[in-house]
Design a protein around this motif. Structure first.
Motif, PDB file in Angstrom:
ATOM      1  N   GLN A 182      -7.489   0.469 -11.915  1.00 21.55           N
ATOM      2  CA  GLN A 182      -7.834   0.719 -10.523  1.00 21.55           C
ATOM      3  C   GLN A 182      -9.350   0.876 -10.424  1.00 21.55           C
ATOM      4  O   GLN A 182     -10.010   1.266 -11.384  1.00 21.55           O
ATOM      5  CB  GLN A 182      -7.160   1.989 -10.006  1.00 21.55           C
ATOM      6  N   SER A 209     -11.543   2.969  -8.037  1.00 23.72           N
ATOM      7  CA  SER A 209     -11.674   3.937  -6.953  1.00 23.72           C
ATOM      8  C   SER A 209     -13.030   4.598  -7.117  1.00 23.72           C
ATOM      9  O   SER A 209     -13.209   5.479  -7.951  1.00 23.72           O
ATOM     10  CB  SER A 209     -10.554   4.980  -7.017  1.00 23.72           C
ATOM     11  N   ASN A 266       3.457   6.040   2.433  1.00 22.89           N
ATOM     12  CA  ASN A 266       2.330   5.405   1.743  1.00 22.89           C
ATOM     13  C   ASN A 266       2.575   5.403   0.241  1.00 22.89           C
ATOM     14  O   ASN A 266       3.453   6.101  -0.263  1.00 22.89           O
ATOM     15  CB  ASN A 266       1.023   6.126   2.073  1.00 22.89           C
ATOM     16  N   TRP A 267       1.764   4.605  -0.454  1.00 26.90           N
ATOM     17  CA  TRP A 267       1.838   4.571  -1.910  1.00 26.90           C
ATOM     18  C   TRP A 267       0.772   5.458  -2.559  1.00 26.90           C
ATOM     19  O   TRP A 267       0.807   5.689  -3.756  1.00 26.90           O
ATOM     20  CB  TRP A 267       1.680   3.131  -2.411  1.00 26.90           C
ATOM     21  N   GLY A 268      -0.181   5.937  -1.800  1.00 24.42           N
ATOM     22  CA  GLY A 268      -1.167   6.876  -2.315  1.00 24.42           C
ATOM     23  C   GLY A 268      -1.883   6.378  -3.557  1.00 24.42           C
ATOM     24  O   GLY A 268      -2.363   5.243  -3.620  1.00 24.42           O
ATOM     25  N   SER A 269      -1.931   7.221  -4.569  1.00 26.82           N
ATOM     26  CA  SER A 269      -2.722   6.936  -5.775  1.00 26.82           C
ATOM     27  C   SER A 269      -2.231   5.728  -6.556  1.00 26.82           C
ATOM     28  O   SER A 269      -2.951   5.214  -7.412  1.00 26.82           O
ATOM     29  CB  SER A 269      -2.726   8.166  -6.697  1.00 26.82           C
ATOM     30  N   SER A 296      -2.014   2.923  -5.414  1.00 25.40           N
ATOM     31  CA  SER A 296      -2.546   1.716  -4.776  1.00 25.40           C
ATOM     32  C   SER A 296      -4.061   1.642  -4.704  1.00 25.40           C
ATOM     33  O   SER A 296      -4.599   0.754  -4.057  1.00 25.40           O
ATOM     34  CB  SER A 296      -1.998   1.648  -3.347  1.00 25.40           C
ATOM     35  N   GLN A 297      -4.779   2.529  -5.363  1.00 24.90           N
ATOM     36  CA  GLN A 297      -6.231   2.585  -5.175  1.00 24.90           C
ATOM     37  C   GLN A 297      -6.943   1.570  -6.075  1.00 24.90           C
ATOM     38  O   GLN A 297      -7.722   1.937  -6.955  1.00 24.90           O
ATOM     39  CB  GLN A 297      -6.736   4.006  -5.415  1.00 24.90           C
ATOM     40  N   SER A 338      -8.225   8.857   8.325  1.00 28.09           N
ATOM     41  CA  SER A 338      -6.947   9.182   7.708  1.00 28.09           C
ATOM     42  C   SER A 338      -6.223  10.260   8.508  1.00 28.09           C
ATOM     43  O   SER A 338      -6.840  11.201   9.017  1.00 28.09           O
ATOM     44  CB  SER A 338      -7.185   9.666   6.273  1.00 28.09           C
ATOM     45  N   PHE A 340     -10.831   0.715  -3.880  1.00 25.54           N
ATOM     46  CA  PHE A 340     -11.329   1.755  -2.978  1.00 25.54           C
ATOM     47  C   PHE A 340     -12.825   1.890  -3.247  1.00 25.54           C
ATOM     48  O   PHE A 340     -13.279   2.736  -4.002  1.00 25.54           O
ATOM     49  CB  PHE A 340     -10.601   3.068  -3.248  1.00 25.54           C
ATOM     50  N   GLN A 400      -6.089  -1.998   1.456  1.00 22.45           N
ATOM     51  CA  GLN A 400      -6.368  -0.773   0.723  1.00 22.45           C
ATOM     52  C   GLN A 400      -6.078   0.461   1.571  1.00 22.45           C
ATOM     53  O   GLN A 400      -5.426   1.405   1.125  1.00 22.45           O
ATOM     54  CB  GLN A 400      -7.827  -0.754   0.258  1.00 22.45           C
ATOM     55  N   ASN A 433      -2.664   2.636   0.762  1.00 21.84           N
ATOM     56  CA  ASN A 433      -3.039   3.952   0.260  1.00 21.84           C
ATOM     57  C   ASN A 433      -2.636   5.061   1.225  1.00 21.84           C
ATOM     58  O   ASN A 433      -2.044   6.074   0.840  1.00 21.84           O
ATOM     59  CB  ASN A 433      -4.554   4.006   0.017  1.00 21.84           C
TER      60      ASN A 433
END
Length: 556
Positions: free
Chosen positions: A165, A167, A431-434, A436-437, A420, A440, A388, A392
């Motif tokens: 990822q 981020s 959401n998929w949160g972390s 999916s980062q 947000s 970022f 994103q 996220n």
């Protein structure tokens, strides 16, 4: 975010070498199994971590991506507790019963470079570079425009077997923080500690002067958990540069002295840092459970409904130890202490270079050609700003909204582009949160509209941003070993993995023994240092020096 395998997990991983490696062309299409379909959707089995509030099969983002890219996901989930999550994926690999796709979280169960190389060599991990060129223009653009990301992603043989990822998280780049109860400081008429001895004074007062006012000696001056701890990293910074390490608190072993790869853990300054930490532990100022409890246990301390008990916690951010938006407002009591200055005038802080160094997206040889194409197109969407933000945070209007005319971006010099929805207002499982980062970027993060009230739940990002500004000046970048970009030669992967496992175990166990007093640092230190060579430190440094030299020669 620096992963350490347990002995049992490493044995399981090593067992994967018995797997029959499927042939794989650079396009990732040769010998791909026949696609499994559900109507017009290709079935993709995936292993992923999920917290208790996330049900990936019914998640809003799962539905969105399933419809958009004609994918029928079959998720097998692990917890977000790193130990069990890593164990589960390792067992899946060693048994041969692994999924088409791994979609992991850096701080939970990401693959290391050595694991990626081994799985690539075995044919378990499918090369992605041609698939990316053919199906993922946004991802290709990110690789071409970001030399660090490209170096991180590309193994020495030229293949991309897995992706990390990206981020670009400012506050994550300076992870070794201490969050301290400012309300207690005010009540006891104490200043925010800036030196090691001032911290001792504060923690002693927290323990003995009843700052929560309930008439009981129930205050815990400092506590953390094994997964999120930055205890050694933060406190050691007053004595020596502590390389950014694993989420389980095991420090990285490597630093640079000029162009020489070395380790700080055998130096006199490290010994003095351990002596200081041990003295806090001996006086009951560090919770004994800090070295055994999980994140849920730490949350139970921070959220104890009977009373505010926790004086400080060395972790990345406050939400790890206390519920944000607490009804009694206790989450607003904690502020970041600055890097401590030690008796010799040193005040270092750790640096995460430059983002998570774990690998979280991996297609395996169990996946069909159709599944690979669909998965890459999905990931390519996540590499867009729209994708994103949506994947996220959640769909527009649910997880995020467009800013109003009065909103202010995190970076006040730019115009806000998205806002947000606070966790307390966002429905669960949207959401998929972390997970999916993947792209970022700093520009995207800084364009987020964030309230100027840093203690509002929605103002968390600004709170972390401002807290981190006092850490940034204390990083000595000349000491940072660029682990993210450096790969080991394929023939040394297994050796390095074994050395790293053995050294991590030896160092972590030795440090814990010194801190808790089961070993005497005055009489047992020399034996500890000598024992490092017994578990391969010289060879470990030699391999990493050679890898660093190769990196330097190609980076010029």
């Amino acid at each position: 975010m620096r992963t350490r395998l347990s002995g049992r997990s490493f044995i399981a991983f090593a067992a994967a070498t018995t797997l029959v490696a499927a042939g794989c062309s650079s396009s990732g299409e040769a010998d791909a199994p026949e696609a499994k379909m559900d109507g017009d959707k290709v079935i993709i089995s995936a292993l992923a971590p999920a917290d208790p509030d996330t049900k990936l099969d019914t998640n809003e983002i799962t539905k969105l991506l399933s419809d958009k890219f004609k994918i029928k996901f079959q998720f097998q989930t692990t917890t977000t507790d790193g130990g069990p999550a890593k164990e589960k994926r390792q067992i899946a690999i060693s048994s041969g019963d692994y999924p088409d796709l791994f979609m992991l979280i850096p701080w939970v169960d990401a693959f290391t470079k050595t694991e990626v190389q081994k799985l690539g060599q075995q044919g378990v991990a499918v090369p992605l570079e041609d698939l990316i060129k053919e199906n993922a223009p946004n991802l290709q653009k990110a690789l071409d425009g970001n030399p660090v990301l490209k170096a991180m992603s590309t193994a020495p043989d030229g293949h991309i077997y897995a992706l990390p990822q990206w981020s670009d998280c400012y506050h994550c780049s300076y992870p070794n923080k201490l969050w301290i109860n400012s309300d207690w400081l005010k009540k006891l008429n104490l200043a925010m500690p800036k030196t090691t001895e001032e911290l001792r004074t504060v923690l002693t007062a927290f323990k003995t002067k009843d700052p929560n006012g309930n008439g009981k000696a129930d205050e815990i001056p400092m506590s953390t958990d094994t997964q999120d701890s930055t205890l050694i990293g933060y406190l050691m910074g007053a004595f020596a540069y502590a390389p950014y390490g694993a989420n389980n608190g095991v420090p990285s072993l490597l630093q640079l002295d000029g162009d020489t790869v070395s380790t700080p853990v055998d130096k006199p300054e490290w010994r003095e840092g351990l002596k200081y930490i041990a003295s806090l532990f001996k006086d009951g100022l560090i919770d004994q459970a800090s070295f055994t409890q999980n994140s849920e246990a730490l949350q139970a301390i921070g959220n104890n409904p009977a009373a505010v008990e926790l004086g400080s916690s060395p972790v990345l951010w406050p939400g790890i130890f206390v519920q944000l938006g607490s009804k009694d407002g206790r989450d607003k009591q904690y502020d970041a202490a600055p890097p401590l200055t030690g008796p010799a005038g040193k005040a270092y802080t750790g640096y995460n270079n430059p983002t998570s160094i774990g690998y979280t997206f991996m297609l395996t040889n169990k996946s069909s050609k159709e599944a690979r194409v669909a998965a890459l197109k999905m990931l390519d969407y996540i590499y867009t700003d729209e994708g994103q933000i949506t994947v996220n945070a959640g769909p527009e209007g649910i997880g995020w909204v467009k800013p109003s005319a009065t909103d202010v971006a995190l970076d006040k010099s730019v115009k806000p582009t998205w806002k947000s929805v606070p966790d307390t207002e966002r429905p669960k499982n949207v959401n998929w949160g972390s997970m999916s980062q993947y792209n970022f970027t700093l520009a995207l993060r800084n364009s987020q509209a964030v309230p100027e009230d840093i203690y509002a739940e929605a103002g968390l990002e600004r709170r972390l941003f401002q807290a981190t500004q006092q850490y940034e000046p204390n990083v000595d970048l000349t000491k940072v070993y660029p682990e993210a970009q450096i790969w080991t030669e394929p023939g040394e992967v297994s050796e390095l993995a074994t050395l790293k496992t053995n050294l991590d175990s030896y160092v972590s166990q030795g440090q814990l023994a010194f801190i808790t007093g089961s070993k005497n640092i005055d009489t047992d230190w020399d034996a500890f240092v000598q024992g490092l060579d017994g578990v391969g430190l010289k060879r470990y440094l030699e391999i990493n020096q050679q890898a660093y030299d190769r990196y330097k020669s190609t980076a010029k």
